[in-house]
Design a protein around this motif. Structure first.
Motif, PDB file in Angstrom:
ATOM      1  N   ARG A 220      -0.933  -5.516   5.952  1.00  0.00           N
ATOM      2  CA  ARG A 220      -0.817  -6.357   7.144  1.00  0.00           C
ATOM      3  C   ARG A 220      -2.040  -7.216   7.442  1.00  0.00           C
ATOM      4  NH1 ARG A 220       3.448  -8.254   8.617  1.00  0.00           N
ATOM      5  NH2 ARG A 220       2.443  -8.841  10.575  1.00  0.00           N
ATOM      6  N   LYS A 221      -3.229  -6.702   7.181  1.00  0.00           N
ATOM      7  CA  LYS A 221      -4.442  -7.360   7.697  1.00  0.00           C
ATOM      8  C   LYS A 221      -4.529  -8.822   7.290  1.00  0.00           C
ATOM      9  CE  LYS A 221      -7.177  -3.165   7.893  1.00  0.00           C
ATOM     10  NZ  LYS A 221      -8.265  -2.434   7.242  1.00  0.00           N
ATOM     11  N   SER A 222      -4.130  -9.119   6.053  1.00  0.00           N
ATOM     12  CA  SER A 222      -4.224 -10.501   5.595  1.00  0.00           C
ATOM     13  C   SER A 222      -3.235 -11.401   6.339  1.00  0.00           C
ATOM     14  CB  SER A 222      -3.972 -10.568   4.096  1.00  0.00           C
ATOM     15  OG  SER A 222      -2.646 -10.183   3.822  1.00  0.00           O
ATOM     16  N   GLN A 223      -2.258 -10.796   7.034  1.00  0.00           N
ATOM     17  CA  GLN A 223      -1.241 -11.570   7.749  1.00  0.00           C
ATOM     18  C   GLN A 223      -1.624 -11.814   9.212  1.00  0.00           C
ATOM     19  OE1 GLN A 223       1.539 -12.514   5.906  1.00  0.00           O
ATOM     20  NE2 GLN A 223       0.432 -11.521   4.238  1.00  0.00           N
TER      21      GLN A 223
ATOM     22  N   CYS B 242       7.193  -1.170  10.663  1.00  0.00           N
ATOM     23  CA  CYS B 242       7.703  -1.518  12.000  1.00  0.00           C
ATOM     24  C   CYS B 242       7.382  -2.957  12.388  1.00  0.00           C
ATOM     25  CB  CYS B 242       7.127  -0.592  13.057  1.00  0.00           C
ATOM     26  SG  CYS B 242       7.117   1.162  12.630  1.00  0.00           S
ATOM     27  N   VAL B 243       6.107  -3.377  12.190  1.00  0.00           N
ATOM     28  CA  VAL B 243       5.689  -4.693  12.671  1.00  0.00           C
ATOM     29  C   VAL B 243       6.187  -5.843  11.793  1.00  0.00           C
ATOM     30  CG1 VAL B 243       3.672  -3.890  13.972  1.00  0.00           C
ATOM     31  CG2 VAL B 243       3.431  -4.457  11.548  1.00  0.00           C
ATOM     32  N   ASN B 244       6.814  -5.542  10.640  1.00  0.00           N
ATOM     33  CA  ASN B 244       7.457  -6.608   9.878  1.00  0.00           C
ATOM     34  C   ASN B 244       8.684  -7.114  10.646  1.00  0.00           C
ATOM     35  OD1 ASN B 244       6.590  -4.858   6.972  1.00  0.00           O
ATOM     36  ND2 ASN B 244       5.938  -6.950   7.368  1.00  0.00           N
TER      37      ASN B 244
ATOM     38  N   LEU C  42      -6.788  -0.167  15.328  1.00  0.00           N
ATOM     39  CA  LEU C  42      -5.950   0.189  16.462  1.00  0.00           C
ATOM     40  C   LEU C  42      -6.411   1.548  16.963  1.00  0.00           C
ATOM     41  CD1 LEU C  42      -2.632  -0.848  14.745  1.00  0.00           C
ATOM     42  CD2 LEU C  42      -3.470  -1.886  16.871  1.00  0.00           C
ATOM     43  N   ASN C  43      -5.922   1.926  18.162  1.00  0.00           N
ATOM     44  CA  ASN C  43      -6.346   3.203  18.708  1.00  0.00           C
ATOM     45  C   ASN C  43      -5.194   4.046  19.180  1.00  0.00           C
ATOM     46  OD1 ASN C  43      -9.481   3.617  19.214  1.00  0.00           O
ATOM     47  ND2 ASN C  43      -8.939   1.468  18.944  1.00  0.00           N
ATOM     48  N   SER C  44      -5.244   5.315  18.811  1.00  0.00           N
ATOM     49  CA  SER C  44      -4.179   6.231  19.214  1.00  0.00           C
ATOM     50  C   SER C  44      -4.356   6.571  20.690  1.00  0.00           C
ATOM     51  CB  SER C  44      -4.228   7.502  18.377  1.00  0.00           C
ATOM     52  OG  SER C  44      -5.272   8.339  18.839  1.00  0.00           O
ATOM     53  N   LEU C  45      -3.342   7.205  21.270  1.00  0.00           N
ATOM     54  CA  LEU C  45      -3.396   7.583  22.686  1.00  0.00           C
ATOM     55  C   LEU C  45      -4.504   8.594  22.933  1.00  0.00           C
ATOM     56  CD1 LEU C  45       0.457   7.882  23.322  1.00  0.00           C
ATOM     57  CD2 LEU C  45      -1.049   6.004  24.036  1.00  0.00           C
ATOM     58  N   THR C  46      -4.912   9.289  21.878  1.00  0.00           N
ATOM     59  CA  THR C  46      -5.997  10.254  22.045  1.00  0.00           C
ATOM     60  C   THR C  46      -7.345   9.677  21.584  1.00  0.00           C
ATOM     61  OG1 THR C  46      -5.451  11.197  19.880  1.00  0.00           O
ATOM     62  CG2 THR C  46      -4.491  12.276  21.803  1.00  0.00           C
ATOM     63  N   GLY C  47      -7.372   8.346  21.352  1.00  0.00           N
ATOM     64  CA  GLY C  47      -8.639   7.695  21.057  1.00  0.00           C
ATOM     65  C   GLY C  47      -9.063   7.688  19.600  1.00  0.00           C
ATOM     66  N   LYS C  48      -8.124   8.003  18.688  1.00  0.00           N
ATOM     67  CA  LYS C  48      -8.488   7.983  17.261  1.00  0.00           C
ATOM     68  C   LYS C  48      -8.233   6.606  16.663  1.00  0.00           C
ATOM     69  CE  LYS C  48      -7.805  12.834  16.006  1.00  0.00           C
ATOM     70  NZ  LYS C  48      -6.708  13.393  16.831  1.00  0.00           N
ATOM     71  N   ASP C  49      -9.083   6.216  15.711  1.00  0.00           N
ATOM     72  CA  ASP C  49      -8.891   4.944  15.020  1.00  0.00           C
ATOM     73  C   ASP C  49      -7.651   4.981  14.128  1.00  0.00           C
ATOM     74  OD1 ASP C  49     -11.101   3.845  16.157  1.00  0.00           O
ATOM     75  OD2 ASP C  49     -12.338   3.806  14.332  1.00  0.00           O
ATOM     76  N   ILE C  50      -6.882   3.904  14.157  1.00  0.00           N
ATOM     77  CA  ILE C  50      -5.742   3.756  13.244  1.00  0.00           C
ATOM     78  C   ILE C  50      -5.865   2.398  12.560  1.00  0.00           C
ATOM     79  CG2 ILE C  50      -3.230   3.477  13.079  1.00  0.00           C
ATOM     80  CD1 ILE C  50      -2.936   5.427  15.404  1.00  0.00           C
ATOM     81  N   ASP C  51      -5.866   2.404  11.256  1.00  0.00           N
ATOM     82  CA  ASP C  51      -5.988   1.169  10.483  1.00  0.00           C
ATOM     83  C   ASP C  51      -4.814   0.228  10.794  1.00  0.00           C
ATOM     84  OD1 ASP C  51      -7.565   0.461   7.625  1.00  0.00           O
ATOM     85  OD2 ASP C  51      -5.637  -0.550   7.925  1.00  0.00           O
ATOM     86  N   PHE C  52      -5.089  -1.076  10.885  1.00  0.00           N
ATOM     87  CA  PHE C  52      -4.020  -2.055  11.137  1.00  0.00           C
ATOM     88  C   PHE C  52      -2.923  -1.996  10.065  1.00  0.00           C
ATOM     89  CE2 PHE C  52      -6.628  -4.090  14.371  1.00  0.00           C
ATOM     90  CZ  PHE C  52      -5.674  -4.666  15.225  1.00  0.00           C
ATOM     91  N   ASN C  53      -3.276  -1.598   8.866  1.00  0.00           N
ATOM     92  CA  ASN C  53      -2.266  -1.481   7.809  1.00  0.00           C
ATOM     93  C   ASN C  53      -1.314  -0.310   8.049  1.00  0.00           C
ATOM     94  OD1 ASN C  53      -2.971  -3.672   6.268  1.00  0.00           O
ATOM     95  ND2 ASN C  53      -4.394  -2.526   4.972  1.00  0.00           N
TER      96      ASN C  53
ATOM     97  N   ILE D 297       0.850  -1.190   0.000  1.00  0.00           N
ATOM     98  CA  ILE D 297       0.000   0.000   0.000  1.00  0.00           C
ATOM     99  C   ILE D 297       0.883   1.236   0.000  1.00  0.00           C
ATOM    100  CG2 ILE D 297      -2.075  -0.972   1.070  1.00  0.00           C
ATOM    101  CD1 ILE D 297      -1.051  -0.042   3.738  1.00  0.00           C
ATOM    102  N   LYS D 298       0.383   2.297  -0.608  1.00  0.00           N
ATOM    103  CA  LYS D 298       1.180   3.519  -0.746  1.00  0.00           C
ATOM    104  C   LYS D 298       0.866   4.465   0.407  1.00  0.00           C
ATOM    105  CE  LYS D 298       2.194   5.792  -4.820  1.00  0.00           C
ATOM    106  NZ  LYS D 298       1.724   6.448  -6.052  1.00  0.00           N
ATOM    107  N   ILE D 299       1.914   4.984   1.036  1.00  0.00           N
ATOM    108  CA  ILE D 299       1.701   5.962   2.110  1.00  0.00           C
ATOM    109  C   ILE D 299       2.488   7.233   1.810  1.00  0.00           C
ATOM    110  CG2 ILE D 299       1.295   4.203   3.884  1.00  0.00           C
ATOM    111  CD1 ILE D 299       4.190   4.983   4.915  1.00  0.00           C
ATOM    112  N   THR D 300       2.003   8.350   2.363  1.00  0.00           N
ATOM    113  CA  THR D 300       2.743   9.604   2.282  1.00  0.00           C
ATOM    114  C   THR D 300       2.894  10.143   3.685  1.00  0.00           C
ATOM    115  OG1 THR D 300       1.930  10.077   0.074  1.00  0.00           O
ATOM    116  CG2 THR D 300       2.747  11.942   1.317  1.00  0.00           C
ATOM    117  N   GLU D 301       4.134  10.317   4.107  1.00  0.00           N
ATOM    118  CA  GLU D 301       4.431  10.893   5.418  1.00  0.00           C
ATOM    119  C   GLU D 301       5.383  12.043   5.202  1.00  0.00           C
ATOM    120  OE1 GLU D 301       3.254  10.424   8.395  1.00  0.00           O
ATOM    121  OE2 GLU D 301       1.920   8.764   7.857  1.00  0.00           O
TER     122      GLU D 301
END
Ligand code: HEC
Ligand code: HEC
Ligand code: HEC
Ligand code: HEC
Length: 210
Positions: A72-75, A177-179, A128-139, A58-62
């Motif tokens: 990740r989800k399929s793994q 990171c999780v790889n 997943l959930n951030s420390l401030t309670g926001k949703d974070i996709d497992f990917n 998947i493509k990300i921009t940071e």
């Protein structure tokens, strides 16, 4: 008449050199011509595409960096979480005699700083959930890590921490990171190299004996 002899001579000479070149370096004039010609594909059109066909990316921009990371989800064995987590955790705990996730032991920071709810605490367990309670996709779980490990995150974005999925040639596809780090127990065990020299081995054994 004179001109014609000259032409014959030139043709003969040229033919001669061509043949001698062929004998020496195949169709090339010299070894450097050969290197130049045969290394051409490596200038500009080298890509990792072929090595990446088996990885779903998947493509990300940071910030200024845009690159690919593995999906990740399929793994994840127990995804989708909501197959069981249809109600809040508070209502689930103790529902099973045997703990559902008995194989997960948290060994990350210390108990006061971290428990399951630090990262999984939403109304929708599929995120997943951030420390401030926001949703974070497992990917995009690197966003969980970057909350506390900003140095490694900055290095990773730039390519200094971590490793490419396949080759160095573009497109850039980097492990996430999780790889490499198990989020539940992220540090690596210390271990001896697979091979070490005999002298060191003897010294170690002596060290143990005394
Ligand atoms: C097969 C059913 C099942 C699936 C799938 C499942 N869980 Fe659970 N989970 C449970 C049950 C049952 C409990 C409550 C009993 C317990 O504490 O083990 C639980 C508890 C938990 C807890 C609280 C543990 C504790 O010690 O407080 C967390 C966090 C959790 N699950 C996360 C997840 C996440 C994240 C996923 C998806 C990646 C997931 N679960 C998928 C059944 C499941
Ligand atoms: C530091 C954040 C963090 C903490 C704390 C944490 N998790 Fe996770 N957990 C993750 C991430 C990130 C993943 C997804 C990993 C991946 O992509 O493989 C995950 C995956 C899981 C999964 C799916 C694993 C699988 O292979 O099926 C379960 C179940 C789960 N967590 C339960 C728990 C439980 C129970 C606790 C507490 C004992 C806990 N987690 C604590 C971040 C965390
Ligand atoms: C809530 C803050 C927090 C989150 C979120 C978090 N960590 Fe940590 N992590 C810590 C703390 C605190 C330590 C222990 C202190 C230290 O060594 O920096 C630690 C330790 C580590 C270590 C071991 C460092 C060592 O020296 O052995 C690694 C590796 C690591 N975390 C990776 C991750 C990864 C990967 C994620 C995302 C899945 C993540 N962390 C999410 C706070 C966090
Ligand atoms: C290609 C594998 C790989 C990837 C991807 C990776 N790491 Fe690491 N990480 C390592 C290795 C190897 C170490 C060194 C471990 C050691 O020295 O014991 C390390 C060390 C760390 C440490 C401990 C501090 C340090 O520098 O020694 C933290 C924290 C950490 N990584 C967090 C992260 C985070 C956050 C990400 C994602 C943004 C990430 N890592 C991505 C392999 C990786």
């Amino acid at each position: 008449m004179k001109n014609r002899t000259l032409i014959y001579l030139v043709v003969l000479l040229l033919g001669g050199t061509l043949i001698s070149c062929k004998e020496k370096e195949g169709e090339y004039h010299s070894i450097s011509d050969k290197i130049e010609a045969e290394s051409k594909p490596y200038h500009g059109n080298l890509t990792s595409d072929e090595l990446l066909v088996d990885t779903e990316l998947i493509k990300i921009t940071e910030g200024e960096n845009t690159f690919l990371i593995p999906e990740r989800k399929s793994q994840i064995k127990s995804f989708a979480c909501i197959e069981c987590h249809s109600k809040p955790l508070s209502e689930m705990a103790g529902t099973d005699i045997q703990k559902a996730h008995w194989d997960i032991k948290l060994s990350h920071a210390n108990g006061d700083a971290m428990n399951c709810a630090t990262c999984h605490n939403g109304s929708n367990m599929n995120n997943l959930n951030s420390l401030t309670g926001k949703d974070i996709d497992f990917n995009l779980s690197y966003k969980i890590c970057s909350q506390c490990h900003s140095n490694q995150f900055e290095d990773w974005k730039g390519g200094a921490h971590g490793k490419k999925v396949a080759g160095w040639a573009p497109p850039r596809a980097s492990n996430t990171c999780v790889n490499c780090h198990n989020p539940h127990s992220p540090s690596f065990e210390k271990r001896w190299p697979v091979q070490f020299n005999t002298k060191t081995a003897i010294e170690r054994n002596e060290g143990l004996d005394h």
